[in-house]
Scaffold this motif. Structure first.
Motif, PDB file in Angstrom:
ATOM      1  N   GLU A 176       0.776  -1.507  -0.019  1.00 12.67           N
ATOM      2  CA  GLU A 176       0.094   0.021   0.027  1.00 12.67           C
ATOM      3  C   GLU A 176       1.010   1.184   0.011  1.00 12.67           C
ATOM      4  O   GLU A 176       0.220   2.209   0.105  1.00 12.67           O
ATOM      5  N   SER A 198      -3.123  -3.360   4.519  1.00 11.78           N
ATOM      6  CA  SER A 198      -4.672  -3.398   4.734  1.00 11.78           C
ATOM      7  C   SER A 198      -4.782  -4.807   4.079  1.00 11.78           C
ATOM      8  O   SER A 198      -3.803  -5.581   3.600  1.00 11.78           O
ATOM      9  N   GLN A 200      -6.017  -6.032   1.385  1.00 13.58           N
ATOM     10  CA  GLN A 200      -6.002  -5.875  -0.089  1.00 13.58           C
ATOM     11  C   GLN A 200      -6.177  -7.136  -0.687  1.00 13.58           C
ATOM     12  O   GLN A 200      -7.285  -7.653  -1.435  1.00 13.58           O
ATOM     13  N   LYS A 203      -8.846  -9.820   0.473  1.00 14.29           N
ATOM     14  CA  LYS A 203     -10.218  -9.631   0.188  1.00 14.29           C
ATOM     15  C   LYS A 203     -10.380  -9.712  -1.438  1.00 14.29           C
ATOM     16  O   LYS A 203     -11.429 -10.307  -2.110  1.00 14.29           O
ATOM     17  N   ARG A 222       0.623   0.844   9.205  1.00 14.22           N
ATOM     18  CA  ARG A 222       1.515   1.482   8.298  1.00 14.22           C
ATOM     19  C   ARG A 222       2.625   2.110   9.172  1.00 14.22           C
ATOM     20  O   ARG A 222       2.153   2.840   9.761  1.00 14.22           O
ATOM     21  N   GLN A 236     -10.158   0.577   9.173  1.00 14.18           N
ATOM     22  CA  GLN A 236     -10.677   0.842   7.996  1.00 14.18           C
ATOM     23  C   GLN A 236     -11.984   0.077   7.758  1.00 14.18           C
ATOM     24  O   GLN A 236     -11.978  -1.148   8.340  1.00 14.18           O
ATOM     25  N   HIS A 444      -2.581   4.688  -6.867  1.00 14.23           N
ATOM     26  CA  HIS A 444      -3.483   3.777  -5.739  1.00 14.23           C
ATOM     27  C   HIS A 444      -2.629   2.776  -5.347  1.00 14.23           C
ATOM     28  O   HIS A 444      -1.669   2.877  -4.436  1.00 14.23           O
ATOM     29  N   HIS A 445      -2.878   1.541  -5.907  1.00 17.21           N
ATOM     30  CA  HIS A 445      -2.026   0.495  -5.670  1.00 17.21           C
ATOM     31  C   HIS A 445      -1.713  -0.352  -6.947  1.00 17.21           C
ATOM     32  O   HIS A 445      -2.719  -0.178  -7.644  1.00 17.21           O
ATOM     33  N   SER A 479     -10.213   5.295   0.028  1.00 18.40           N
ATOM     34  CA  SER A 479     -10.007   5.132  -1.635  1.00 18.40           C
ATOM     35  C   SER A 479     -10.324   3.616  -2.048  1.00 18.40           C
ATOM     36  O   SER A 479     -10.152   2.715  -1.209  1.00 18.40           O
ATOM     37  N   GLY A 480     -10.498   3.539  -3.025  1.00 16.19           N
ATOM     38  CA  GLY A 480     -10.738   2.368  -3.838  1.00 16.19           C
ATOM     39  C   GLY A 480     -10.771   2.092  -5.425  1.00 16.19           C
ATOM     40  O   GLY A 480     -10.346   3.195  -5.802  1.00 16.19           O
ATOM     41  N   ARG A 483     -10.423  -3.520  -9.675  1.00 22.36           N
ATOM     42  CA  ARG A 483      -9.299  -4.362  -9.662  1.00 22.36           C
ATOM     43  C   ARG A 483      -9.024  -4.817 -10.952  1.00 22.36           C
ATOM     44  O   ARG A 483      -9.822  -4.987 -11.717  1.00 22.36           O
ATOM     45  N   PHE A 525     -13.274  -0.832  -1.820  1.00 23.12           N
ATOM     46  CA  PHE A 525     -13.133   0.511  -1.346  1.00 23.12           C
ATOM     47  C   PHE A 525     -12.798   0.263   0.240  1.00 23.12           C
ATOM     48  O   PHE A 525     -12.931  -0.777   0.858  1.00 23.12           O
ATOM     49  N   ALA A 526     -12.206   1.281   0.833  1.00 21.07           N
ATOM     50  CA  ALA A 526     -11.783   1.131   2.283  1.00 21.07           C
ATOM     51  C   ALA A 526     -11.954   2.683   2.799  1.00 21.07           C
ATOM     52  O   ALA A 526     -11.567   3.491   2.228  1.00 21.07           O
TER      53      ALA A 526
HETATM   54  N1  ASP Z   1      -6.548  -1.387   0.136  1.00 21.05           N
HETATM   55  C1  ASP Z   1      -6.842   0.115  -0.240  1.00 21.05           C
HETATM   56  C2  ASP Z   1      -6.319   0.898   0.964  1.00 21.05           C
HETATM   57  O1  ASP Z   1      -6.130   0.428   1.943  1.00 21.05           O
HETATM   58  C3  ASP Z   1      -8.500   0.331  -0.439  1.00 21.05           C
HETATM   59  C4  ASP Z   1      -8.860  -0.261  -1.621  1.00 21.05           C
HETATM   60  O2  ASP Z   1      -8.407  -0.058  -2.638  1.00 21.05           O
HETATM   61  O3  ASP Z   1      -9.600  -0.926  -1.451  1.00 21.05           O
HETATM   62  O4  ASP Z   1      -6.023   2.250   0.722  1.00 21.05           O
END
Ligand code: ASP
Length: 585
Positions: A176, A198, A200, A203, A222, A236, A444-445, A479-480, A483, A525-526
């Motif tokens: 992240e 997270s 991520q 999920k 973090r 979150q 984002h990621h 954010s989210g 994917r 999303f988170a």
């Molecule tokens: N994992 C992301 C975060 O922690 C949120 C996401 O993309 O669902 O910001």
């Protein structure tokens, strides 16, 4: 001390006029104590509120021994307070309890600070005695709000068919973008777990498992610097759904968020929330998390002044830069106030700041001599200037002009005591951010889908992604994204990020492998719950809404963590503290 095992039959807050004449038993803390000519008034506080009790010490000699914050159980008859002593502002203000039996359940030493919101106690002391701090009405209210928020989130999501699935906290690193917190493994010496930044990847894999809608109030870790209002661990509301896309995510979150606001503040907020693209917010507000509780938007006047005889304007535009500004209103800033704003702009990276005041149909400023009457008129028009309005201009590259004006806008315009809630979806973020050295990193990621895979391959610097942020009053609430569900595209993102197939295999192979076994399109999303609550509760810091937070330097003054550990313990883990890392004795 009388032995009792039934402590109460009534909550303090429920002792109202309806109970006059009844015998009640209440239990709680001595909140206030007043001696009035042989009679002792004790305000008894429990989780529900405060009720006044009256002790005649000639009948109940223990009454003399009561001190603040003693814990007592009291039995007595509810009666109307005498004329003139009633307090209509208090839930229980019309009545009092005439004490017939008193049991002191627990004594209390003198507290290190008064449990009175008006008393300023430094934060370190508050955190050292957090259990006492949480007794104050403000903190008790924040705790209740936190619980109400959790409950509302669960209710809405359970109602929508989401499944609450927990994911592990001892895992392999999740990317992240922050530093991992590591936990050494005793059984596999020399190996480490990471605490999740997270859930991520878990999920996303749950989508591969066939879970249709997932949520979790997830603890995330973090290891970031404490430059801002952050915590090493936070929670979150984490969501993911299969065969889901942006519109579904937005609709669900608007329902969750508006229910939480309704429960905590009793306000109904308009949905759907406003939306703007990343490009638009950057241009109009100079930030990707604009505070929309006030205007003061950035205007781009580059076109207007491209042909100006004023060299600063025309040469900036000619060299690909921009001239932008904000109308900060009739602030009547003094010369020295303008000088310090200029210094501020420079410290934010600008070469300078131009300040002009609207006067009649012209402008007053040290640069007006370079501007024609027509230019002045069109400038005033561009900023919708009224006499007295102050215009601040920056001529620079678009990112510098945006960042500087965006920050000045906040510092000059952000309302102080304004508890409006301005929600905003920011959409169409770029896939990648260009770092100072020219390399790309995920905006984002790296699991975020691009809008167009071909565009991402050919022009990664400008490609748009399917990610989105939720912004509230200038803070990023969460954010989210949609994917990537195709392992080939996932590998292409790693390639663009300069992650070799070997490295990708080593770091994320376990995850990408999962994508190869039939992955539904999915999105999620988170929401950062701590920040959301802090805003709803009107608190400046997230620490005020976290039951047991760390200080800004990551310590817990109550338990004294982090601490050194015995050499024996380290040995067992196969870990040694490097000499340069040994803290001073
Ligand atoms: N994992 C992301 C975060 O922690 C949120 C996401 O993309 O669902 O910001």
């Amino acid at each position: 001390m009388a032995e009792v095992d039934v402590y109460r039959d009534t909550y303090a807050g429920d002792v109202t006029e309806a109970r006059i004449g009844a015998t009640v038993q209440v239990a709680g803390w001595v909140d206030r104590r007043r001696d009035h000519g042989g009679i002792i008034f004790i305000d008894l506080r429990d989780a529900s509120g405060i009720v006044q009790t009256v002790i005649d010490p000639s009948a109940i000699p223990d009454g003399h021994g009561l001190k603040l914050e003693y814990v007592v159980s009291i039995c007595g008859v509810v009666r109307e307070r005498p004329e003139g002593t009633q307090n209509a502002d208090m839930q229980t203000g019309m009545v009092e309890i005439g004490v017939e039996e008193l049991s002191i359940l627990s004594a209390a030493e003198t507290l290190p600070f008064m449990l009175n919101d008006r008393v300023d106690v430094d934060e370190r002391t508050r955190l050292e005695y957090r259990y006492l701090d949480l007794r104050t009405p403000r903190m008790a209210k924040n705790l209740r709000a936190r619980s109400a928020a959790f409950r509302a989130m669960r209710e809405v999501l359970d109602g929508l068919g989401f499944m609450d699935v927990d994911t592990p906290t001892l895992i392999r690193s999740t990317p992240e973008g922050a530093r991992d917190m590591l936990v050494p493994s005793r059984l596999r010496k020399g190996s480490f777990y990471a605490l999740p930044q997270s859930p991520q990847l878990f999920k996303q894999l749950l989508m591969v498992s066939g879970v249709d809608r997932y949520y979790q109030i997830a603890r995330c870790y973090r290891d970031e610097d404490f430059r801002s209002d952050r915590q090493l661990e936070f929670i979150q509301l984490d969501l993911e759904g299969a065969f889901w896309g942006r519109e579904g995510v937005f609709e669900t979150l608007e329902q969750v968020i508006s229910t939480v606001v309704e429960r905590i503040r009793g306000e109904s907020i308009p949905t759907p929330f406003q939306r703007m693209t990343y490009a638009e917010v950057m241009e109009r507000y100079g930030t990707d998390k604009p505070d929309l509780r006030f205007g003061m938007e950035i205007q781009d006047i580059s076109e207007l002044v491209a042909g100006s005889t004023f060299g600063v304007f025309s040469s900036t535009v000619a060299s690909g830069g921009v001239v932008r500004g904000i109308n900060v209103g009739a602030l009547g800033l003094s010369r020295s106030a303008i000088d310090s704003l200029t210094e501020r702009a420079k410290s934010l990276g600008a070469k300078g700041l131009m300040s002009l005041v609207v006067e009649g149909d012209g402008l007053r400023s040290s640069i007006t001599k370079f501007l024609s009457d027509d230019e002045q008129t069109s400038l005033i028009g561009a900023f919708d200037g009224k006499p007295g309005d102050q215009l601040l201009l920056v001529a620079d590259t678009p990112p510098v002009a945006g960042a500087v004006l965006g920050q000045l806008r906040l510092e000059l315009g952000q309302p102080d005591n304004n508890d409006d809630l301005a929600f905003l979806w920011v959409i169409d973020f770029p896939v990648f951010e260009v770092e100072e050295d020219g390399s790309l990193s995920p905006a984002h990621h790296p699991f975020t889908a691009p809008v167009d895979v071909e565009e991402m391959r050919t022009s990664p610097e400008t490609a748009i992604s399917k990610s989105y942020d939720l912004v509230l009053n200038g803070s990023e609430l969460g954010s989210g994204s949609v994917r990537i569900h195709d392992p080939v595209v996932q590998q292409q993102v790693f390639d663009i990020l300069g992650i070799s197939p070997d490295e990708a295999e080593r770091r994320f192979g376990w995850f990408v492998k999962g994508l190869r076994f039939g992955t539904p399109p999915h999105a999620g999303f988170a929401v950062g719950i701590d920040r959301f609550l802090a805003i709803l509760q009107g608190e400046r810091s997230i620490r005020e809404v976290i039951p047991f937070p760390k200080t800004q330097t990551g310590t817990d003054p109550m338990s004294g963590s982090p601490t050194r550990v015995d050499d024996e313990q380290l040995k067992e883990l196969g870990v040694a503290v490097r000499p340069e890392a040994k803290p001073e004795e």
